[in-house]
Design a protein around this motif. Structure first.
Motif, short mmCIF file in Angstrom:
data_model
loop_
_atom_site.label_atom_id
_atom_site.label_comp_id
_atom_site.label_asym_id
_atom_site.label_seq_id
_atom_site.Cartn_x
_atom_site.Cartn_y
_atom_site.Cartn_z
N ASP A 56 0.84 -1.19 0.00
CA ASP A 56 0.00 0.00 0.00
C ASP A 56 0.88 1.25 0.00
O ASP A 56 1.04 1.91 1.01
CB ASP A 56 -0.91 -0.04 1.24
N ALA A 57 1.49 1.52 -1.13
CA ALA A 57 2.34 2.71 -1.21
C ALA A 57 2.59 3.05 -2.66
O ALA A 57 2.66 2.17 -3.52
CB ALA A 57 3.66 2.47 -0.50
N GLY B 135 7.60 0.45 12.05
CA GLY B 135 6.49 1.35 11.77
C GLY B 135 6.26 1.53 10.28
O GLY B 135 5.15 1.39 9.79
N SER B 136 7.36 1.77 9.57
CA SER B 136 7.22 2.04 8.14
C SER B 136 6.77 0.80 7.38
O SER B 136 5.93 0.87 6.50
CB SER B 136 8.55 2.54 7.56
N ALA C 88 5.08 -1.72 8.46
CA ALA C 88 3.69 -2.02 8.75
C ALA C 88 2.79 -1.08 7.95
O ALA C 88 1.72 -1.48 7.47
CB ALA C 88 3.41 -1.86 10.24
N THR C 89 3.24 0.15 7.79
CA THR C 89 2.42 1.13 7.08
C THR C 89 2.27 0.79 5.61
O THR C 89 1.21 0.95 5.04
CB THR C 89 3.03 2.53 7.24
N ILE C 90 3.35 0.32 4.98
CA ILE C 90 3.20 -0.02 3.57
C ILE C 90 2.56 -1.40 3.41
O ILE C 90 2.27 -1.83 2.32
CB ILE C 90 4.54 0.00 2.79
#
Lengths: 118, 698
Positions: B6-7, B55-56, B58-60
């Motif tokens: 998701d990026a 964090g990063s 997990a975000t993507i």
């Protein structure tokens, strides 16, 4: 337009958040650590601060305390990862208003910000 | 299979750049960690790197990377809090994590899931994490296990003790009315305790909390519950509270009612909220100001990256085009000279002169800039070495203090690509064979820890990379013996070799196997390959070794591959180019000075015999002395410690030349490594110094 100060040491996270916020009509400023956040807070008086916790130079928890000293009414939302429960709790006690858990869900960020600044 | 991240591509680019940075940090810090044991700042840095990665990723939506970094973080957190001790095993595990992370990162680059299994490493991490506990196993909660625990159902009532009743009575007297709020949370809010706490605080903003279940204190002690019951005294009415509660996140159900308490019987319950009283502070904060919401990308633009990504092929073709320009520049000047000498100097030729000078200047700048664009700091290459040296040293049971310097030195990226393997080879040799085991070192009176230094530096138009160890060195006598045994040189030849020349024999192919099998020199594993790789890119390698004190390799590299400085020489009216990086000096000689040793032509220079190679013979076959002039020139070249002299007719001068391959039609020609186009449009062949020197030596 509501001003949001985005504090995170990861440029990637800032970029992502800034994109989401500007697209939704917020003016975004960025800081890459707590120290910078405190300085920027004084300068731009944001309506809301999104504060990461783990950062070099000055961490988020210290930054909350510092900002609260400058402006007791400051609205700060902590951005934390799972497993930082104790730190978040300390930050809330230090005056942070709420918290968001990474990975961010866009709706959650927006609804949280909306709750505080409209 | 794609990863479905998701990026956007731009976001991924930044993510990858940052990830690489964090990997580097981890790599460097883990090595330091092992050496320095506990260092608060270092520990924090390591923790931060892994934490940010978590964090990063997990975000993507890179779940596997997030899972691994989370597990890493658990261990690092305990390390940070000194609940775990730093050990070699632990550092090994963390390094393994780093390797895995790199594989996971590559998944993003390739957009393809790898077959990497995380089970093993996750298991190691979790046992490492628990190893500090004496059976309690109370590590931080794992990612999968929810932080909520089943909560007991609480009644929509609160038992008040006398103190609380007192407070309630007091508040009511002040004109507020008590409201009982019961909130039921989503099944699994993130950080349930903090969520409870924040909710309690938010509700508390419109009045005074008399009591809550769980209490603030209980929540702080991480007592979690599905429900939060709050008795609050407020001037606001229930509607206001309902509105407030509706905005709070994670609330599944809310019940709000007037609080009726037996102890308050007889007390006047305010029927209506009092009008005209300004809302309490808390409510004011919740009220939002209406502000314009025109989107502005100003902040975004300011942060926009000022770099663009360019395909390497594009840089290559740019370099090629500039190469053509460089040729034309030289050509232009020659035309100008012709015009000026053959025709009268008039305005037009002056104009042409000025324009030529300008074009020359621009071309030079363009060439420099494009070369710069192709440059990368050697750091990218060097950074993987500390880890490699550490692993090698550990495996070999040696102690090595590895130092690097000059990482900022820049080199053409194609050279960096080529130089990696030779450097790995040399470093491995230094650790495996050069540096002795601690006991042996101590016995020799050296420090138990060996020193290994890798350094890059800019020197004139070259980059010098040195690898120096303080190990046992290479014994020239052993190399001589080994070379004789292998039939590479005769005993007589061996005697005449200086020690330095003897040691340089390790670069000869054929010696390496001997050295490897018998471990005579302790080195020489594929050293000829190392040399070939370096010479392929117009570099040169030199060795200096002192028995018992150590070995130093010096690698001289050109700044770029496409354009080199060359010495132009003439042989039989044709022009040849000798790469200047190999030339040490030029000498003018008389034909009579040439002497013969064992039927080989030599010339005595400063009391030493220098073997000669007549380039005319190389390129034109058999020639007799009569074909040669009386006055000749010798170009002395040096490669890996071997010196020979090329005999040529005359010297023309130094010039920048653009290397062109001979193309498929011509194929490989003995003694020629390529061609270049000269200013006058003629083609000059580039002398393949490395092959000729090797041929002369065998």
């Amino acid at each position: 337009m509501a001003k949001v100060l985005l504090v995170d040491d990861a440029a990637f996270m800032r970029m992502r958040c800034a994109k989401l916020l500007t697209e939704n009509g917020y003016a975004v400023d960025e800081a890459e650590n707590g120290q910078e956040a405190v300085e920027k807070y004084q300068k731009i008086k944001p309506d809301l601060v999104l504060m990461d916790i783990t950062m070099p130079v000055m961490d988020g928890l210290t930054a909350v305390a510092e900002i609260k000293k400058i402006d007791p009414e400051a609205k700060i939302v902590m951005c934390s990862a799972l497993g930082q429960q104790n730190t978040v709790m300390s930050a809330i006690k230090a005056g942070a208003k709420d918290f968001i858990v990474k990975p961010y869900q866009p709706e959650k960020i927006l609804s949280t910000i909306k709750r505080f600044v409209g | 299979m794609g990863l479905n991240l998701d990026a956007s591509p731009e976001e991924l680019k930044i993510f990858l750049e940052e990830a690489e940075e964090h990997f580097q940090t981890l790599e460097e810090d883990l090595i330091r960690l092992e050496k320095e044991d506990f260092n608060e700042e270092l520990m924090q840095e390591i923790f931060r790197a892994s934490h940010t990665l978590k964090g990063s990723s997990a975000t993507i939506g890179h779940t596997r990377m997030a899972e691994l970094t989370h597990a890493m973080e658990n261990v690092l957190d305990r390390l940070r809090k000194k609940q775990l001790a730093v050990s070699t095993e632990l550092v090994d595990i963390l390094f393994e994590c780093l390797d895995c992370l790199r594989v996971l990162r590559d998944e993003i680059i390739n957009d393809d899931e790898s077959d990497l299994e995380l089970g093993g490493i996750l298991q190691k991490l979790s046992s490492a994490r628990d190893s500090g506990d004496e059976g309690t196993g109370a590590g931080p909660a794992a990612l999968s296990s929810p932080e909520t625990r089943p909560a007991e159902k609480s009644k929509l009532s609160l038992e008040l003790n006398w103190e609380e009743s007192d407070a309630l009575r007091h508040c009511v007297e002040e004109g507020t009315h008590p409201i009982l709020v019961r909130l039921t949370f989503d099944v699994e809010p993130e950080m349930a305790a903090v969520r409870l706490f924040v909710t309690l605080m938010a509700v508390g903003e419109i009045g005074e909390i008399i009591k809550s279940d769980p209490s603030a204190e209980e929540i702080e002690n991480e007592k979690v519950s599905e429900c939060l019951t709050v008795l609050i005294c407020t001037k606001e009415d229930e509607e206001k509270l309902k509105k407030l509660v509706a905005e709070l996140p994670n609330i599944a159900r809310s019940e709000i009612e007037k609080y009726v308490y037996e102890g308050l019987e007889g007390q006047v319950q305010p029927d209506l909220p009092e009008q005209g009283i300004s809302p309490a502070g808390g409510a004011g904060e919740i009220k939002s100001e209406v502000k314009s919401s025109t989107a502005s990308n100003k902040a975004n633009n300011k942060k926009a990256n000022r770099t663009v990504r360019v395909d390497v092929d594009l840089l290559d073709s740019l370099m090629n085009l500039v190469g053509e320009l460089v040729i034309d520049r030289t050509r232009l000047f020659q035309i100008l000279t012709t015009i000026e000498t053959e025709y009268e100097i008039d305005e037009i030729s002056q104009d042409l002169g000025r324009t030529s000078v300008h074009i020359a200047r621009v071309t030079t700048q363009l060439q420099e800039q494009i070369m710069k664009a192709r440059m990368l700091p050697v750091e990218n290459l060097f950074n993987k070495f500390p880890r490699m040296v550490r692993d090698l040293a550990q495996k070999a049971g040696k102690e090595v203090n590895f130092v690097m310097a000059g990482q900022e030195t820049e080199l053409d990226r194609s050279i960096i690509e080529e130089i990696g393997d030779p450097l790995i080879h040399l470093l491995r040799n230094a650790v495996d064979h050069g540096i002795e085991i601690p006991e042996e070192r101590s016995a020799k009176g050296k420090s138990a820890e060996g020193r290994l230094k890798l350094q890059a530096a800019h020197e004139e138009n070259h980059i010098i990379i040195t690898i120096k160890d303080d190990g046992r060195g290479i014994d020239p006598e052993l190399v001589r013996q080994s070379a004789i045994k292998k039939g590479l040189i005769s005993e007589d030849q061996a005697k005449r070799l200086t020690d330095k020349e003897a040691v340089s024999l390790i670069f000869t192919s054929g010696l390496s196997t001997v050295a490897k099998v018998t471990d005579v020199s302790g080195r020489g594993v594929g050293m000829d390959v190392v040399r070939n790789n370096i010479e392929k890119i117009n570099g040169a390698i030199e060795i200096n070794s002192v028995v018992g004190e150590g070995t130093e390799f010096k690698i001289k590299l050109p700044l770029t591959l496409a354009i080199i400085r060359a010495l132009l020489v003439s042989i039989d009216n044709s022009v040849y180019a000798v790469p200047l990086s190999t030339v040490t000096e030029t000498i003018r000689i008389q034909r009579q000075q040439i002497e013969y040793v064992n039927n080989h032509e030599v010339i005595v220079v400063r009391g030493k015999a220098l073997p000669l190679k007549r380039l005319k013979k190389v390129f034109y076959g058999h020639i007799t002395d009569e074909d040669e002039r009386d006055k000749l020139f010798v170009v002395v070249v040096n490669l890996a410690g071997q010196q020979i002299g090329f005999v040529v007719d005359s010297l023309i001068g130094e010039q920048e030349i653009v290397i062109k391959s001979l193309g498929k039609y011509v194929g490989e020609v003995q003694g020629v490594s390529g061609a270049t186009i000269l200013g006058d449009g003629n083609v000059a062949l580039i002398v393949d110094v490395s092959t000729l020197v090797k041929k002369a030596a065998s």
